[in-house]
Design a protein around this motif. Structure first.
Motif, PDB file in Angstrom:
ATOM      1  N   PHE A  44      -4.861  10.429  12.671  1.00  0.00           N
ATOM      2  CA  PHE A  44      -4.217  11.321  11.708  1.00  0.00           C
ATOM      3  C   PHE A  44      -2.699  11.343  11.847  1.00  0.00           C
ATOM      4  CE2 PHE A  44      -8.254  14.075  11.190  1.00  0.00           C
ATOM      5  CZ  PHE A  44      -8.745  13.174  10.260  1.00  0.00           C
ATOM      6  N   GLY A  45      -2.180  10.678  12.846  1.00  0.00           N
ATOM      7  CA  GLY A  45      -0.738  10.564  13.003  1.00  0.00           C
ATOM      8  C   GLY A  45      -0.134   9.472  12.140  1.00  0.00           C
ATOM      9  N   THR A  46      -0.947   8.869  11.289  1.00  0.00           N
ATOM     10  CA  THR A  46      -0.464   7.826  10.383  1.00  0.00           C
ATOM     11  C   THR A  46      -0.640   8.287   8.942  1.00  0.00           C
ATOM     12  OG1 THR A  46      -2.606   6.733  10.139  1.00  0.00           O
ATOM     13  CG2 THR A  46      -1.223   6.049  12.014  1.00  0.00           C
ATOM     14  N   ASP A  47       0.134   7.684   8.039  1.00  0.00           N
ATOM     15  CA  ASP A  47      -0.024   8.008   6.616  1.00  0.00           C
ATOM     16  C   ASP A  47      -1.433   7.680   6.144  1.00  0.00           C
ATOM     17  OD1 ASP A  47       2.595   8.817   6.592  1.00  0.00           O
ATOM     18  OD2 ASP A  47       3.334   7.126   5.413  1.00  0.00           O
ATOM     19  N   ALA A  48      -1.950   6.534   6.561  1.00  0.00           N
ATOM     20  CA  ALA A  48      -3.291   6.122   6.144  1.00  0.00           C
ATOM     21  C   ALA A  48      -4.334   7.119   6.633  1.00  0.00           C
ATOM     22  CB  ALA A  48      -3.607   4.726   6.674  1.00  0.00           C
ATOM     23  N   GLY A  49      -4.241   7.529   7.878  1.00  0.00           N
ATOM     24  CA  GLY A  49      -5.200   8.480   8.430  1.00  0.00           C
ATOM     25  C   GLY A  49      -5.167   9.807   7.700  1.00  0.00           C
ATOM     26  N   VAL A  50      -3.972  10.263   7.348  1.00  0.00           N
ATOM     27  CA  VAL A  50      -3.845  11.521   6.613  1.00  0.00           C
ATOM     28  C   VAL A  50      -4.462  11.382   5.224  1.00  0.00           C
ATOM     29  CG1 VAL A  50      -2.198  13.112   5.535  1.00  0.00           C
ATOM     30  CG2 VAL A  50      -1.840  12.351   7.883  1.00  0.00           C
ATOM     31  N   VAL A  51      -4.162  10.298   4.527  1.00  0.00           N
ATOM     32  CA  VAL A  51      -4.691  10.112   3.171  1.00  0.00           C
ATOM     33  C   VAL A  51      -6.210   9.979   3.195  1.00  0.00           C
ATOM     34  CG1 VAL A  51      -4.742   8.576   1.160  1.00  0.00           C
ATOM     35  CG2 VAL A  51      -2.555   9.152   2.236  1.00  0.00           C
ATOM     36  N   VAL A  52      -6.741   9.191   4.111  1.00  0.00           N
ATOM     37  CA  VAL A  52      -8.192   9.023   4.194  1.00  0.00           C
ATOM     38  C   VAL A  52      -8.859  10.349   4.588  1.00  0.00           C
ATOM     39  CG1 VAL A  52     -10.063   7.859   5.435  1.00  0.00           C
ATOM     40  CG2 VAL A  52      -8.100   6.552   4.625  1.00  0.00           C
ATOM     41  N   GLY A  53      -8.335  11.025   5.581  1.00  0.00           N
ATOM     42  CA  GLY A  53      -8.908  12.303   6.004  1.00  0.00           C
ATOM     43  C   GLY A  53      -8.817  13.362   4.917  1.00  0.00           C
ATOM     44  N   TRP A  54      -7.682  13.440   4.249  1.00  0.00           N
ATOM     45  CA  TRP A  54      -7.493  14.429   3.204  1.00  0.00           C
ATOM     46  C   TRP A  54      -8.421  14.151   2.021  1.00  0.00           C
ATOM     47  CZ3 TRP A  54      -5.992  19.098   3.174  1.00  0.00           C
ATOM     48  CH2 TRP A  54      -5.589  19.730   2.003  1.00  0.00           C
ATOM     49  N   THR A  55      -8.604  12.883   1.688  1.00  0.00           N
ATOM     50  CA  THR A  55      -9.516  12.516   0.593  1.00  0.00           C
ATOM     51  C   THR A  55     -10.940  12.952   0.940  1.00  0.00           C
ATOM     52  OG1 THR A  55      -8.085  10.662  -0.003  1.00  0.00           O
ATOM     53  CG2 THR A  55     -10.338  10.603  -0.840  1.00  0.00           C
ATOM     54  N   HIS A  56     -11.314  12.808   2.196  1.00  0.00           N
ATOM     55  CA  HIS A  56     -12.620  13.273   2.683  1.00  0.00           C
ATOM     56  C   HIS A  56     -12.767  14.772   2.429  1.00  0.00           C
ATOM     57  CE1 HIS A  56     -15.295  14.799   5.884  1.00  0.00           C
ATOM     58  NE2 HIS A  56     -15.879  13.613   5.860  1.00  0.00           N
ATOM     59  N   TYR A  57     -11.759  15.552   2.837  1.00  0.00           N
ATOM     60  CA  TYR A  57     -11.788  17.003   2.631  1.00  0.00           C
ATOM     61  C   TYR A  57     -11.880  17.349   1.148  1.00  0.00           C
ATOM     62  CZ  TYR A  57     -10.216  17.601   7.475  1.00  0.00           C
ATOM     63  OH  TYR A  57     -10.102  17.575   8.829  1.00  0.00           O
ATOM     64  N   THR A  99     -12.938   6.398  -3.535  1.00  0.00           N
ATOM     65  CA  THR A  99     -11.609   6.156  -2.975  1.00  0.00           C
ATOM     66  C   THR A  99     -11.646   6.227  -1.458  1.00  0.00           C
ATOM     67  OG1 THR A  99     -10.567   7.067  -4.955  1.00  0.00           O
ATOM     68  CG2 THR A  99      -9.211   6.971  -2.966  1.00  0.00           C
ATOM     69  N   TYR A 100     -12.304   7.242  -0.932  1.00  0.00           N
ATOM     70  CA  TYR A 100     -12.443   7.399   0.516  1.00  0.00           C
ATOM     71  C   TYR A 100     -13.125   6.173   1.123  1.00  0.00           C
ATOM     72  CZ  TYR A 100     -14.365   8.929   4.950  1.00  0.00           C
ATOM     73  OH  TYR A 100     -14.716   8.997   6.276  1.00  0.00           O
ATOM     74  N   ALA A 101     -14.232   5.752   0.529  1.00  0.00           N
ATOM     75  CA  ALA A 101     -15.000   4.627   1.075  1.00  0.00           C
ATOM     76  C   ALA A 101     -14.165   3.351   1.083  1.00  0.00           C
ATOM     77  CB  ALA A 101     -16.282   4.421   0.274  1.00  0.00           C
ATOM     78  N   VAL A 102     -13.469   3.073  -0.016  1.00  0.00           N
ATOM     79  CA  VAL A 102     -12.654   1.858  -0.093  1.00  0.00           C
ATOM     80  C   VAL A 102     -11.526   1.911   0.927  1.00  0.00           C
ATOM     81  CG1 VAL A 102     -11.036   0.574  -1.567  1.00  0.00           C
ATOM     82  CG2 VAL A 102     -13.254   1.315  -2.483  1.00  0.00           C
ATOM     83  N   LEU A 103     -10.832   3.031   0.992  1.00  0.00           N
ATOM     84  CA  LEU A 103      -9.722   3.155   1.940  1.00  0.00           C
ATOM     85  C   LEU A 103     -10.193   3.056   3.380  1.00  0.00           C
ATOM     86  CD1 LEU A 103      -7.587   5.980   0.289  1.00  0.00           C
ATOM     87  CD2 LEU A 103      -7.105   3.514   0.332  1.00  0.00           C
ATOM     88  N   MET A 161       0.876  -1.175   0.000  1.00  0.00           N
ATOM     89  CA  MET A 161       0.000   0.000   0.000  1.00  0.00           C
ATOM     90  C   MET A 161       0.909   1.221   0.000  1.00  0.00           C
ATOM     91  SD  MET A 161      -2.956   1.380  -0.054  1.00  0.00           S
ATOM     92  CE  MET A 161      -4.151   0.118   0.312  1.00  0.00           C
ATOM     93  N   ASN A 162       0.848   1.985  -1.053  1.00  0.00           N
ATOM     94  CA  ASN A 162       1.714   3.142  -1.204  1.00  0.00           C
ATOM     95  C   ASN A 162       0.921   4.414  -0.880  1.00  0.00           C
ATOM     96  OD1 ASN A 162       3.383   5.200  -2.117  1.00  0.00           O
ATOM     97  ND2 ASN A 162       4.225   3.951  -3.766  1.00  0.00           N
ATOM     98  N   TRP A 163       0.926   4.798   0.383  1.00  0.00           N
ATOM     99  CA  TRP A 163       0.146   5.953   0.833  1.00  0.00           C
ATOM    100  C   TRP A 163       0.567   7.250   0.158  1.00  0.00           C
ATOM    101  CZ3 TRP A 163      -4.230   4.600   2.635  1.00  0.00           C
ATOM    102  CH2 TRP A 163      -4.361   3.434   3.400  1.00  0.00           C
ATOM    103  N   PRO A 164       1.868   7.540  -0.004  1.00  0.00           N
ATOM    104  CA  PRO A 164       2.239   8.787  -0.694  1.00  0.00           C
ATOM    105  C   PRO A 164       1.716   8.835  -2.143  1.00  0.00           C
ATOM    106  CG  PRO A 164       4.097   7.966   0.554  1.00  0.00           C
ATOM    107  CD  PRO A 164       3.049   6.889   0.593  1.00  0.00           C
ATOM    108  N   TRP A 165       1.721   7.711  -2.831  1.00  0.00           N
ATOM    109  CA  TRP A 165       1.209   7.669  -4.200  1.00  0.00           C
ATOM    110  C   TRP A 165      -0.299   7.958  -4.206  1.00  0.00           C
ATOM    111  CZ3 TRP A 165      -2.381   4.501  -6.654  1.00  0.00           C
ATOM    112  CH2 TRP A 165      -2.450   4.645  -8.042  1.00  0.00           C
ATOM    113  N   LEU A 166      -1.037   7.322  -3.285  1.00  0.00           N
ATOM    114  CA  LEU A 166      -2.476   7.566  -3.194  1.00  0.00           C
ATOM    115  C   LEU A 166      -2.775   9.028  -2.873  1.00  0.00           C
ATOM    116  CD1 LEU A 166      -3.710   4.385  -1.342  1.00  0.00           C
ATOM    117  CD2 LEU A 166      -4.355   5.110  -3.631  1.00  0.00           C
ATOM    118  N   PHE A 167      -1.980   9.601  -2.001  1.00  0.00           N
ATOM    119  CA  PHE A 167      -2.126  11.015  -1.657  1.00  0.00           C
ATOM    120  C   PHE A 167      -1.974  11.874  -2.903  1.00  0.00           C
ATOM    121  CE2 PHE A 167      -0.405  15.088  -0.121  1.00  0.00           C
ATOM    122  CZ  PHE A 167      -1.362  15.431   0.818  1.00  0.00           C
ATOM    123  N   GLY A 168      -0.952  11.587  -3.698  1.00  0.00           N
ATOM    124  CA  GLY A 168      -0.715  12.337  -4.932  1.00  0.00           C
ATOM    125  C   GLY A 168      -1.838  12.173  -5.942  1.00  0.00           C
ATOM    126  N   VAL A 169      -2.351  10.966  -6.080  1.00  0.00           N
ATOM    127  CA  VAL A 169      -3.435  10.713  -7.029  1.00  0.00           C
ATOM    128  C   VAL A 169      -4.704  11.456  -6.617  1.00  0.00           C
ATOM    129  CG1 VAL A 169      -4.994   8.934  -7.944  1.00  0.00           C
ATOM    130  CG2 VAL A 169      -2.537   8.519  -7.873  1.00  0.00           C
TER     131      VAL A 169
END
Length: 165
Positions: A91-104, A54-58, A10-18
Motif C-alpha cells: 500500500f506504500g505504492t500508487d498501484a497498491g493504493v489504487v488496487v486496494g481502494w478499488t477493492h473497497y 478493474t480490480y481483477a485486471v490491475l 500506467m497512469n495510477w492517479p487517472w485510474l484512481f479518479g476513474v
C-alpha cells in the motif's frame, strides 16, 4: 506516470479518479434513482461489476510484474507476506493504493446495493435507508453493522408473520 516492462504508460492517479467516479455514480443512483430492475442492473454491472473487473485486471498486471507499482528503487513485493510490513509495502505504492481502494469501492457498493434491496423488501422507506447507505459509502463495515442491528427486529417480525400457525 509509470511505465510497464513493455514501455506502456500506467497512469495510477487517472485510474484512481476513474474508479472513484464509477463508485460515486453507482452510489448516486442507489440513493436518488428510482428503484427499478434496470437501475439495479446498472449499479450491479456498471458499478460493482466494472469495479471488480478493474480490480481483477490491475491485480493480475501488478502480481504478474507487468506494470510498475510506482515505487522507484523498491524490491519486488512478496505477495505471500501478509504481515503488517508486507501489506504496508504494497500500500506504500500508487498501484497498491489504487488496487486496494478499488477493492473497497467494489465491496462497499455491493453492500450498499444489498442494504437497499433488503430495506425495500422489509418496508423501510428511503429516508430511513439513506443514513445507512451514506455510512456504508463513507465507512463500509460501520454502515453494514448498524444496518444489521436495525433490520433484525423487522426481519424477525416478517418471519413470524409468514409462519403458519
Amino acid at each position: 506516470m509509470l511505465r510497464s516492462r513493455y514501455g506502456k504508460v500506467m497512469n495510477w492517479p487517472w485510474l484512481f479518479g476513474v474508479t472513484n467516479l464509477v463508485a460515486v455514480i453507482g452510489w448516486a443512483l442507489l440513493l436518488f434513482a428510482p428503484r427499478r430492475p434496470g437501475t439495479y442492473s446498472v449499479i450491479l454491472f456498471g458499478g460493482v461489476g466494472l469495479l471488480c473487473l478493474t480490480y481483477a485486471v490491475l491485480l493480475v498486471l501488478l502480481v504478474g510484474g507487468l506494470v510498475d507499482p510506482g515505487a522507484a528503487g523498491t524490491r519486488p513485493f512478496d505477495y505471500s507476506d501478509y504481515s503488517i510490513g508486507g501489506i504496508r509495502a504494497l500500500f506504500g505504492t500508487d498501484a497498491g493504493v489504487v488496487v486496494g481502494w478499488t477493492h473497497y469501492l467494489a465491496f462497499d457498493l455491493f453492500v450498499g446495493l444489498w442494504i437497499s434491496r433488503d430495506a425495500d423488501n422489509k418496508g423501510f422507506g428511503r429516508l430511513v435507508q439513506a443514513p445507512f447507505l451514506l455510512l456504508t459509502f463513507l465507512a463500509g463495515p460501520l454502515g453494514l453493522i448498524l444496518w444489521l442491528f436495525v433490520r433484525e427486529r423487522r426481519a424477525r417480525a416478517l418471519a413470524r408473520a409468514k409462519t403458519p400457525k
